[in-house]
Design an enzyme around this catalytic site. Structure first.
Site, short mmCIF file in Angstrom:
data_model
loop_
_atom_site.label_atom_id
_atom_site.label_comp_id
_atom_site.label_asym_id
_atom_site.label_seq_id
_atom_site.Cartn_x
_atom_site.Cartn_y
_atom_site.Cartn_z
N ASP A 147 84.74 71.66 101.69
CA ASP A 147 85.60 70.71 102.40
C ASP A 147 86.54 70.03 101.39
OD1 ASP A 147 86.42 69.15 104.58
OD2 ASP A 147 84.89 67.61 104.24
N HIS A 148 87.81 70.01 101.68
CA HIS A 148 88.81 69.35 100.82
C HIS A 148 88.76 69.82 99.36
CE1 HIS A 148 90.26 66.61 103.90
NE2 HIS A 148 89.00 66.41 104.25
N GLY A 188 88.79 64.26 110.35
CA GLY A 188 88.77 62.84 110.74
C GLY A 188 88.44 62.62 112.21
N ILE A 206 83.35 66.43 111.45
CA ILE A 206 82.70 65.15 111.73
C ILE A 206 81.70 64.84 110.62
CG2 ILE A 206 81.15 63.93 113.34
CD1 ILE A 206 82.42 65.73 115.59
N ASP A 207 81.87 63.70 110.00
CA ASP A 207 80.97 63.27 108.93
C ASP A 207 80.55 61.81 109.14
OD1 ASP A 207 79.53 63.02 106.61
OD2 ASP A 207 81.24 63.14 105.26
N SER A 208 81.53 60.94 109.34
CA SER A 208 81.24 59.50 109.40
C SER A 208 80.25 59.15 110.51
CB SER A 208 82.53 58.70 109.60
OG SER A 208 83.39 58.91 108.52
O1 G3H Z 1 86.72 64.14 104.55
C1 G3H Z 1 85.83 63.62 103.89
C2 G3H Z 1 84.41 63.91 104.23
O2 G3H Z 1 83.89 62.95 105.12
C3 G3H Z 1 83.61 63.98 102.97
O3 G3H Z 1 83.47 62.72 102.43
O4 G3H Z 1 84.30 63.01 100.14
O5 G3H Z 1 82.82 61.08 100.73
O6 G3H Z 1 81.90 63.42 100.63
P1 G3H Z 1 83.10 62.55 100.87
P1 13P Z 2 85.31 61.65 109.70
O1 13P Z 2 85.37 60.67 108.57
O2 13P Z 2 86.12 61.16 110.86
O3 13P Z 2 83.92 61.96 110.10
O4 13P Z 2 85.99 63.00 109.21
C1 13P Z 2 85.28 63.92 108.42
C2 13P Z 2 86.14 64.96 107.83
O5 13P Z 2 87.30 65.15 108.16
C3 13P Z 2 85.54 65.83 106.79
O6 13P Z 2 86.47 66.68 106.22
ZN ZN Z 3 88.47 65.88 106.17
#
Ligand code: G3H
Ligand code: 13P
Ligand code: ZN
Length: 330
Positions: free
Chosen positions: A93-94, A233, A276-278
């Site tokens: 991711d990213h 996000g 979805i992470d948050s």
């Molecule tokens: O887009 C971000 C994801 O929620 C990952 O978050 O970079 O704090 O692991 P993090």
């Molecule tokens: P949220 O912070 O909205 O969960 O997004 C997560 C995300 O985009 C991870 O790449």
């Molecule tokens: Zn992201």
């Protein structure tokens, strides 16, 4: 060198094509530790949903990249033990540099994101193209990004979002050869997406934030028909879990996330991956705070991480069934 195929993982090609055809989105859930990985896999096996297990650069730093990928290597065997085989993608991711993407590709990831969205357009194209060339030589799929999301992505904090410019997408996809494209249409990273002041109340008194820019999404779909689109996000900031956190000593701000109905609508379009992470972080924190408040003599991590894992699993099962529509598609 470990190729993802040796681990029984799949890349995103086929599952994205099926998701677009079937009008649903594949869940992309982040993990940093064992409990999160277990909850994600259990939820997706029980709902019979394909899954994208996401690892951010922050996760690699936190948990150690080697340990984390070795955990993920057990994912497919664990899924088999759970009793129903689902497609599992292991995704970076990213990813911020070619080197990070290469390291993941060389070590069993089946999909990577190269996030060049903060660079000028031509640099984004050049970096993304370089990653695509290496990844495709190993059968790995690549997600690129155009447009900037507000919020925190690892060490990068963007104050304001910049919507994706539909007029750029065709050229970007053609020049880079990416397999999917993350776009910016009003979602943002983190738990603080919209303040109540930015929202309006519906007839039930529920706060509704400004709607996602479905007009931009439609314009993009017209220009690259059937091409897999990704939404980052996309947490909805579940108010009941925020309330639990604040009831038991937390201090989360009043905040509104992306309404689930809008994500459901997006899932029926070319959007075939939703990140979805948050929401998962909020659910786990709520469960842990509750245990600490109700059982102050508890000190066995399994007694608070266990309930956190259970609540996370429940949350993700609900998402698969009622938001993404991915349940039953594996
Ligand atoms: O887009 C971000 C994801 O929620 C990952 O978050 O970079 O704090 O692991 P993090
Ligand atoms: P949220 O912070 O909205 O969960 O997004 C997560 C995300 O985009 C991870 O790449
Ligand atoms: Zn992201």
């Amino acid at each position: 060198m470990t190729n993802y195929k040796e681990l029984g993982l799949v890349n995103s090609k086929e599952i994205f094509a099926k998701a677009i055809e079937g009008k649903y989105a594949i869940p992309a859930y982040n993990f940093n530790n064992m409990e999160q990985m277990q909850a994600i896999l259990q939820a997706c096996v029980e709902t019979k949903s394909p899954v994208i297990l996401q690892v951010s650069s922050g996760a690699r730093k936190y948990a150690n990249a080697t340990l984390l990928r070795n955990m993920a290597k057990g994912a497919v065997e664990y899924v088999k033990e759970l009793g129903y085989e689902i497609p599992v993608v292991l995704h970076l991711d990213h990813g911020d540099t070619f080197e990070t993407c290469k390291d993941c590709i060389d070590n069993g990831f089946s999909s990577v994101m190269i996030d060049g969205s903060h660079h000028p357009y031509d640099e984004n194209v050049a970096l993304t193209k370089k990653v695509v060339e290496y990844a495709h030589a190993h059968g790995v799929t690549v997600e690129g990004e155009l447009g900037v999301l507000a919020g925190v992505e690892d060490d990068v904090v963007a104050e304001k979002s910049t919507y994706t410019r539909p007029e750029e997408v065709e050229d970007f996809v053609k020049k880079t050869g990416v397999d999917s494209l993350a776009i910016s249409i009003g979602t943002s990273h983190g738990a603080n997406k919209f303040t109540p002041a930015q929202c309006t109340k519906n007839e039930k008194g529920i706060l509704i934030p400004p709607p996602l820019r479905f007009d931009i999404l439609e314009e993009i779909e017209k220009r690259i028909p059937g091409f897999p689109i990704v939404l980052h996000g996309s947490s909805s900031v579940p108010q009941e879990h925020v309330a639990t956190i604040n009831k038991y000593g937390g201090a989360l701000k009043d905040s509104v996330g992306i309404p689930e109905e809008q994500l459901r609508t997006a899932s029926k379009s070319a959007v075939c991956k939703i990140n979805i992470d948050s929401d998962g972080r909020i659910a786990m924190t709520a469960a842990v705070r509750k245990v600490f408040a109700e059982k102050p003599d508890e000190f066995d991590p399994r007694k608070y991480l266990g309930p956190a894992r259970d609540l996370l699993k429940e949350l993700y099962m609900e998402k698969n069934k009622n938001v993404l529509g991915s349940a039953g598609k594996a």
